[in-house]
Design an enzyme around this catalytic site. Structure first.
Site, PDB file in Angstrom:
ATOM      1  N   ASN A  44      -1.603   8.261  -0.528  1.00  0.00           N
ATOM      2  CA  ASN A  44      -1.060   7.083   0.156  1.00  0.00           C
ATOM      3  C   ASN A  44      -0.036   7.516   1.197  1.00  0.00           C
ATOM      4  OD1 ASN A  44       0.546   7.749  -2.090  1.00  0.00           O
ATOM      5  ND2 ASN A  44       1.357   5.687  -2.307  1.00  0.00           N
ATOM      6  N   GLU A  46       2.856   5.729   3.330  1.00  0.00           N
ATOM      7  CA  GLU A  46       3.646   4.522   3.583  1.00  0.00           C
ATOM      8  C   GLU A  46       4.340   4.608   4.937  1.00  0.00           C
ATOM      9  OE1 GLU A  46       6.082   3.964   0.090  1.00  0.00           O
ATOM     10  OE2 GLU A  46       4.339   3.434  -1.131  1.00  0.00           O
ATOM     11  N   CYS A  55      -3.436   3.146   1.610  1.00  0.00           N
ATOM     12  CA  CYS A  55      -3.686   3.577   0.230  1.00  0.00           C
ATOM     13  C   CYS A  55      -4.382   4.935   0.213  1.00  0.00           C
ATOM     14  CB  CYS A  55      -4.580   2.564  -0.485  1.00  0.00           C
ATOM     15  SG  CYS A  55      -3.718   1.084  -1.011  1.00  0.00           S
ATOM     16  N   GLU A  57      -7.026   5.770  -1.428  1.00  0.00           N
ATOM     17  CA  GLU A  57      -8.490   5.635  -1.347  1.00  0.00           C
ATOM     18  C   GLU A  57      -8.942   5.524   0.108  1.00  0.00           C
ATOM     19  OE1 GLU A  57      -6.391   4.023  -3.222  1.00  0.00           O
ATOM     20  OE2 GLU A  57      -7.213   3.526  -5.193  1.00  0.00           O
ATOM     21  N   CYS A  88      -6.580  -0.826  -5.761  1.00  0.00           N
ATOM     22  CA  CYS A  88      -6.161  -2.195  -5.427  1.00  0.00           C
ATOM     23  C   CYS A  88      -7.380  -2.982  -4.940  1.00  0.00           C
ATOM     24  CB  CYS A  88      -5.066  -2.169  -4.359  1.00  0.00           C
ATOM     25  SG  CYS A  88      -5.660  -1.857  -2.693  1.00  0.00           S
ATOM     26  N   CYS A  91      -8.919  -1.818  -1.690  1.00  0.00           N
ATOM     27  CA  CYS A  91      -9.620  -0.531  -1.790  1.00  0.00           C
ATOM     28  C   CYS A  91     -10.929  -0.661  -2.559  1.00  0.00           C
ATOM     29  CB  CYS A  91      -8.708   0.516  -2.413  1.00  0.00           C
ATOM     30  SG  CYS A  91      -7.476   1.071  -1.212  1.00  0.00           S
TER      31      CYS A  91
HETATM   32  N1  THU Z   1      -1.647   2.429  -3.770  1.00  0.00           N
HETATM   33  C1  THU Z   1      -2.697   3.257  -3.490  1.00  0.00           C
HETATM   34  O1  THU Z   1      -2.560   4.239  -2.756  1.00  0.00           O
HETATM   35  N2  THU Z   1      -3.893   2.961  -4.053  1.00  0.00           N
HETATM   36  C2  THU Z   1      -4.104   1.906  -4.881  1.00  0.00           C
HETATM   37  O2  THU Z   1      -5.242   1.566  -5.154  1.00  0.00           O
HETATM   38  C3  THU Z   1      -2.944   1.213  -5.458  1.00  0.00           C
HETATM   39  C4  THU Z   1      -1.749   1.235  -4.578  1.00  0.00           C
HETATM   40  C5  THU Z   1      -0.346   2.733  -3.140  1.00  0.00           C
HETATM   41  C6  THU Z   1       0.030   1.765  -2.047  1.00  0.00           C
HETATM   42  C7  THU Z   1       1.527   1.929  -2.003  1.00  0.00           C
HETATM   43  O3  THU Z   1       1.846   3.020  -1.148  1.00  0.00           O
HETATM   44  C8  THU Z   1       1.900   2.293  -3.435  1.00  0.00           C
HETATM   45  O4  THU Z   1       0.703   2.661  -4.083  1.00  0.00           O
HETATM   46  C9  THU Z   1       2.545   1.153  -4.211  1.00  0.00           C
HETATM   47  O5  THU Z   1       1.780   0.011  -4.140  1.00  0.00           O
END
Ligand code: THU
Length: 140
Positions: A44, A46, A55, A57, A88, A91
């Site tokens: 991920n 940010e 994310c 994925e 999520c 994704c």
């Molecule tokens: N996150 C992912 O990278 N993949 C997911 O499927 C769940 C959430 C990340 C997004 C964000 O940077 C952090 O987790 C908290 O939500």
């Protein structure tokens, strides 16, 4: 988990270490087995402008496409804690674009615990996909 699953696990775990998650503190890694037999990973990413974050994925899918594979054979997602981190909602839809319904999604926690083995069809039932667009534009 078989040998390939362990390779996916290692690739996702390594990607997680490179995550840029200073705002949530929740680092995630994902690994994909592509239809070329290769493993593609992502983390991920940010951003100070929060909604612009990506994310893990999504990053792994980008790596897969840029690496030349077109379809997903298997996915593994890993995040902090013992509880398996599931993709999520967004994704799930991203994975669905490149995966058959039966494609296995392994969800793992970094700190042990039993991984969850499921399928994209189970994670995203009655999903919307490319065939809807084709069916609705046929003959027009
Ligand atoms: N996150 C992912 O990278 N993949 C997911 O499927 C769940 C959430 C990340 C997004 C964000 O940077 C952090 O987790 C908290 O939500």
């Amino acid at each position: 988990m078989d040998g390939m699953d362990l390779e996916l696990f290692e690739a996702a775990r390594k990607a997680l270490e490179f995550a840029h998650a200073p705002y949530s503190g929740f680092s995630v890694g994902a690994a994909i087995l592509g239809d070329d037999g290769r493993i593609y990973s992502g983390c991920n990413v940010e951003n100070a402008a929060y909604p612009l974050g990506n994310c893990a994925e999504a990053s792994a899918i980008s790596a897969m496409l840029a690496g030349g594979a077109r379809r997903i054979r298997k996915v593994l997602t890993i995040g902090p804690g013992r509880v398996p981190v599931t993709p999520c909602g967004g994704c799930r839809q991203r994975i669905r674009e490149f995966a058959a319904p039966s494609v296995i999604v392994i969800c793992a926690g970094l700190d042990g615990g039993e991984p969850l083995l499921t399928t994209i069809a189970e994670l995203l039932p009655h999903s919307f996909g490319p065939q809807f667009l084709q069916e609705n534009t046929r003959g027009e």
